[in-house]
Design an enzyme around this catalytic site. Structure first.
Site, mmCIF file in Angstrom:
data_model
loop_
_atom_site.group_PDB
_atom_site.id
_atom_site.type_symbol
_atom_site.label_atom_id
_atom_site.label_comp_id
_atom_site.label_asym_id
_atom_site.label_seq_id
_atom_site.Cartn_x
_atom_site.Cartn_y
_atom_site.Cartn_z
ATOM 1 N N HIS A 12 0.862 -1.187 0.000
ATOM 2 C CA HIS A 12 0.000 0.000 0.000
ATOM 3 C C HIS A 12 0.895 1.233 0.000
ATOM 4 O O HIS A 12 1.606 1.489 0.969
ATOM 5 C CB HIS A 12 -0.915 -0.007 1.220
ATOM 6 C CG HIS A 12 -1.719 1.256 1.347
ATOM 7 N ND1 HIS A 12 -2.500 1.729 0.320
ATOM 8 C CD2 HIS A 12 -1.844 2.151 2.354
ATOM 9 C CE1 HIS A 12 -3.087 2.853 0.695
ATOM 10 N NE2 HIS A 12 -2.690 3.131 1.922
ATOM 11 N N ASP A 14 1.249 5.005 -0.021
ATOM 12 C CA ASP A 14 0.900 6.423 0.127
ATOM 13 C C ASP A 14 2.012 7.236 -0.524
ATOM 14 O O ASP A 14 3.177 7.143 -0.102
ATOM 15 C CB ASP A 14 0.781 6.785 1.600
ATOM 16 C CG ASP A 14 -0.236 5.916 2.323
ATOM 17 O OD1 ASP A 14 -1.421 6.002 1.978
ATOM 18 O OD2 ASP A 14 0.163 5.146 3.220
ATOM 19 N N ASP A 125 -7.435 1.761 2.446
ATOM 20 C CA ASP A 125 -7.225 2.564 3.656
ATOM 21 C C ASP A 125 -8.079 3.827 3.651
ATOM 22 O O ASP A 125 -7.804 4.767 4.377
ATOM 23 C CB ASP A 125 -5.731 2.930 3.771
ATOM 24 C CG ASP A 125 -5.355 3.408 5.159
ATOM 25 O OD1 ASP A 125 -6.087 3.110 6.116
ATOM 26 O OD2 ASP A 125 -4.326 4.106 5.287
ATOM 27 N N HIS A 351 -5.596 10.027 0.363
ATOM 28 C CA HIS A 351 -6.206 10.214 1.673
ATOM 29 C C HIS A 351 -5.259 10.839 2.695
ATOM 30 O O HIS A 351 -5.718 11.581 3.568
ATOM 31 C CB HIS A 351 -6.768 8.892 2.208
ATOM 32 C CG HIS A 351 -5.858 7.725 2.070
ATOM 33 N ND1 HIS A 351 -5.788 6.983 0.921
ATOM 34 C CD2 HIS A 351 -4.961 7.171 2.916
ATOM 35 C CE1 HIS A 351 -4.900 6.009 1.074
ATOM 36 N NE2 HIS A 351 -4.376 6.108 2.262
#
Length: 900
Positions: A12, A14, A125, A351
């Site tokens: 994941h 980011d 997420d 996010h």
């Protein structure tokens, strides 16, 4: 039956979070290079890797390694590397409806260049998900969604917290939108790291799998078990083939498979029980203790939300519709530039970015990106408006007159007060030596003017004193052309500007002696501080609060607009009120009032107040932060040292406005606090409504019984609203995306500033710039109406807040289009307009609405040269080609128009 353990390798990613973008990219390049080497080395032994559902990561990689594009493309074509369907993993609630659609459109468009997309609605997420996601996914041909939040309660470090009566007993469920559309929902019940770092050593593997298999079986409704082999920024596990070989040896009753979402979901669907729990609408972790919802990211670094709202509005409500109207007028649609603007903006939408919950370096870079998008959007709108105006026939402008084309890029007719700078005279440097031009223009007599509309009717207007200013043109066929111009500021009420259309006005010199029409001061017959127009009357009290009367019904709301300040000992993710301190409010604090303008068109009132608040939290907070004490358990209070904070509020009420608009300016010199504006409606209701993604959602005023957090805040897009059977009050905002309903007196509390100083996740990451020190602003509009915001259609005015008309001063020339025109005639009474653009891959014009009500609504839309058809959110043609359409309950409806 033998159970299958599906192991999906992923990371994941980011793009920016606890490190700024370029530092994270450095590690991502290492991951990609290792991944390419792994596929080469292991061949079919290393089956696949899921690239986190976002295509922007490929752009990040190819910017450094363009030579690997073909290698990566081949891996995608061979279904070893899975990409899409999104462009970025956005925050669902803090990005607009159309931004969520563009994210899907652009992500899937990018995947076409590589040959294959992972067709799963991937929200690993995301901090809660909007209720219309299943409808959007189904229209996009996606029937499965995977998510980590919103249904099962999760706590600190994403640990699962079992509570009775949670929504779904399984990690698989049916997720349903308000319109009835549904997808298979897959919850990462043990998070998207439940298969991370699988041991290859037998002893370690046995300990690992004894626990992990049991945890997965606890929530699985089938014999297909999901193990996510990765986590946030997780390096590649190169030993997966060996780890799977070890697990297969140790657990012969299980099949261990290096899998993909395609393979897993196919196997899952074939073994699902006949009946799964149906989860309706929003996924917001409402049936939890309320301490881990992450909703207060809606108020972290509010300046980011304001920038985002400005840019989103500029692109989707002005730039795209303007370009589509120009396309209908015979122009060209600059598809790639518009896509580039959206991509530039969406790099701020992940996010951890738009939520304001990263380190300071991240958010500094975001502001630069926002500024860049605003620059692109502004020049695009200016040039496109001029291109459209050049096609309009202005040859009949009265002698000496100045044509002004007013363009409405929205789906509703607009009536608005326009203030525009008009060049009434201009001399180029090529015509006269530049040193002489200012004096020449100043001495030249300024004529008197009248303003007329397209029918020759005279319109009241206001004209300020002229000024001489430098300017320049940038022609397409010659060098820049500098000039000096005599300019005036013109204000008038533009009435009846058609949706998706324009209307031409003319400033015409009169033969009467030169006379400037200055603003008409209105005489106030009462001694009170008040303002009113044809819709509302506003009476201010000494402390700046106000009574608002809805003239049509005579009903009033009282003592609106008090400011409330509380201590905040939380973090960028969550608000926690400081212990032992009552809120500080402006109730009873005398305000100083000044009328800045009082004319027939506009009343502008300014008032200032000074309040004394603690300079920060007390010293206990620093200790708690350093010790990583979770915000729920903190005991810090507020400092005994005080500082003065001045609140400057400017209130504007123009002709045609359904309610007053407010702009607050505060020079924030205090830390660790939250400031809200309160609207005590006095209305009795159990639920309220708020603007969300393609939905005006109904939410309860009080939380579920499991909720323990004293705060019960919510996300909003553009407004929140409370109503009873007779009256309602709606507060429309500009980038203020957090509100709370205080049910004891029906108060709508809107957060206008929140100041904190730490990221607040898995370690201590100081973020001093999240204190938002210095000048901060906030804007909102208060709209009274009958019944609720949907029944009264007050949502139209709420959606129009801060969406301006476009005004162009063209040359006088012949053209093919009349002085007033509507490019697409629509009757969509009761529907909420959302967008107008050209299709991603062709010149069909696409217009989208959504139905905010349960009742079906008829929709008519036509252009005499174009045939309409019903489409999906991905702009796919259907066989439905009619003149009259019907939008079902809560339906998102898109119509396409192609040239006959």
């Amino acid at each position: 039956m033998k159970k299958t353990a599906h192991i999906i390798s992923h990371s994941h990613w980011d793009r920016e979070w606890y490190l700024p973008f370029e530092k994270h990219r450095y590690y991502f390049i290492k991951l990609m290079n290792n991944l390419i080497d792994q596929f080469k080395k292991e061949g079919n032994n290393f089956k696949s890797f899921h690239l986190d559902g976002q295509t922007v990561l490929l752009e990040d990689y190819f910017a450094v390694h363009p030579e690997n594009r073909e290698v990566v493309k081949q891996l995608i074509e061979e279904k070893k590397l899975y990409i899409g369907p999104w462009y970025v993993l956005q925050d669902a609630f803090l990005t607009s409806s159309e931004a969520n659609i563009r994210n899907l459109q652009i992500g899937l468009n990018d995947t076409k260049a590589y040959g294959h997309a992972a067709k799963i609605g991937y929200f690993p997420d995301t901090f809660g998900i909007y209720g219309q996601a299943p409808q959007i996914l189904k229209q996009a041909g996606i029937d499965t969604a995977a998510f980590g939040r919103g249904v099962k309660p999760t706590g600190f470090n994403n640990t699962v917290s079992d509570t009775p009566n949670f929504e779904s007993p399984y990690s698989e469920m049916v997720w349903q939108s308000p319109d009835g559309s549904s997808v298979l929902g897959i919850l990462f019940a043990n998070w998207y790291s439940n298969g991370n770092e699988i041991p290859a050593n037998e002893e370690e593997a046995r300990a690992f799998w004894d626990k992990k298999l049991q945890d997965a079986e606890k929530y699985a409704s089938t014999n297909q078990l999901l193990f996510m082999n990765g986590c946030d920024h997780q390096p590649l596990q190169k030993t997966i083939p060996e780890a799977i070989e070890t697990a297969t040896k140790l657990y012969p009753d299980y099949t261990f498979k290096h899998s993909s979402f395609d393979e897993y979901t196919e196997a899952l669907k074939s073994s699902l029980p006949e009946k799964l729990q149906v989860i309706d609408g929003e996924l917001r972790n409402q049936r939890t203790d309320g301490w881990s919802t992450l909703v207060n990211t809606a108020s972290s670094r509010i300046y980011l939300k304001q920038w985002n709202n400005l840019c989103q509005t500029l692109l989707e409500k002005t730039a795209e519709p303007l370009a589509a109207m120009d396309l209908l007028a015979g122009g060209t649609y600059p598809r790639e530039y518009i896509r580039f603007m959206w991509k530039s903006l969406m790099k701020n939408h992940p996010h951890d970015s738009i939520c304001g919950c990263s380190v300071d370096e991240v958010h500094r870079e975001m502001v630069t990106r926002f500024e860049t998008v605003a620059q692109m959007g502004e020049v695009f709108v200016k040039e496109k408006a001029l291109e459209l105006a050049e096609k309009i026939d202005t040859s009949q402008t009265p002698e000496g007159g100045i044509p002004l084309v007013v363009i409405n890029t929205t789906g509703w007719e607009k009536n608005d007060v326009i203030t525009e700078v008009v060049d009434i005279d201009k001399v180029y440097f090529s015509q006269m030596h530049f040193e002489k031009i200012p004096g020449y223009l100043k001495d030249k007599e300024t004529p008197s003017y009248k303003l007329i509309d397209d029918q020759g009717m005279t319109i009241d207007y206001q004209l300020d004193e002229p000024v001489i200013e430098f300017g320049y043109d940038l022609p397409d066929d010659k060098f820049r052309q500098p000039f000096f111009a005599k300019r005036v500021k013109l204000s008038f009420f533009a009435e009846g500007i058609p949706s998706f259309g324009y209307k031409t006005f003319y400033l015409v010199p009169e033969k009467a002696p030169a006379q400037l029409i200055e603003p008409k001061e209105l005489e106030m017959e009462t001694s009170g501080i008040e303002m009113e127009n044809e819709y509302v009357h506003v009476q201010f009290h000494e402390d700046g609060s106000f009574d608002l009367m809805h003239k049509e019904t005579g009903e009033s709301f009282h003592r609106l607009g008090i400011y409330e300040d509380t201590g905040d000992i939380g973090n960028e993710y969550m608000y926690k009120e400081a212990k032992g301190h009552a809120p500080i409010t402006t109730k009873g604090v005398k305000a100083e009032f000044t009328f800045l303008e009082r004319t027939s068109l506009r009343t502008v009132l300014e008032f200032t107040q000074t309040i004394s608040i603690p300079v920060s939290a007390d010293e206990c907070l620093a200790i708690e932060r350093n010790q990583l004490i979770w915000h729920k358990e903190r005991e810090a209070g507020r400092s005994s040292e005080m500082t003065a904070i001045t609140l400057r509020t400017v209130v504007t009420l123009t002709k045609g406005m359904k309610g007053p608009a407010f702009k607050l300016t505060i020079d924030n010199q205090a830390k660790d606090h939250r400031l809200r504006v309160l609207f005590p409606t006095g209305l009795k209701a159990d639920t309220h409504k708020a603007d969300s993604i393609f939905e005006i959602v109904t939410r309860p005023n009080t939380p579920e019984k499991e909720w323990e957090n004293p705060s019960f805040c919510h996300h909003q897009q553009r407004f929140s609203s409370l109503a009873d059977d007779q009256m309602g009050l709606t507060v429309a905002t500009d980038g203020l995306q957090e509100y709370e309903i205080l049910p004891e007196d029906g108060t709508i509390a809107v957060t206008v500033l929140r100041a904190t100083a730490e990221l607040g996740d898995w370690g201590y990451f100081p973020t001093p710039e999240a204190q938002c020190l210095g000048l901060q602003t906030a804007e909102w509009q208060v709209l009274p109406h009958e019944k609720d915001v949907v029944q009264s259609q007050a949502f139209v005015d709420a959606y129009q807040f801060k969406v301006p008309l476009v005004v162009v001063q063209p040359n006088i020339h012949e053209g093919v289009w009349p002085k007033t025109h509507q490019f697409v005639k629509t009757e969509a009474n009761g529907l909420a307009w959302s967008s107008m653009k050209a299709a991603e891959d062709r010149d069909d014009v696409m217009i989208r609405w959504f139905n905010p009500a349960e009742e079906k609504v008829s929709l008519q839309a036509s252009n005499q040269d174009y045939q309409s058809y019903k489409s999906t959110v991905l702009e796919e043609k259907t066989n439905q080609t009619e003149e009259n359409y019907e939008a079902g309950k809560y339906e998102i409806i898109t119509l396409g128009f192609y040239k006959k």
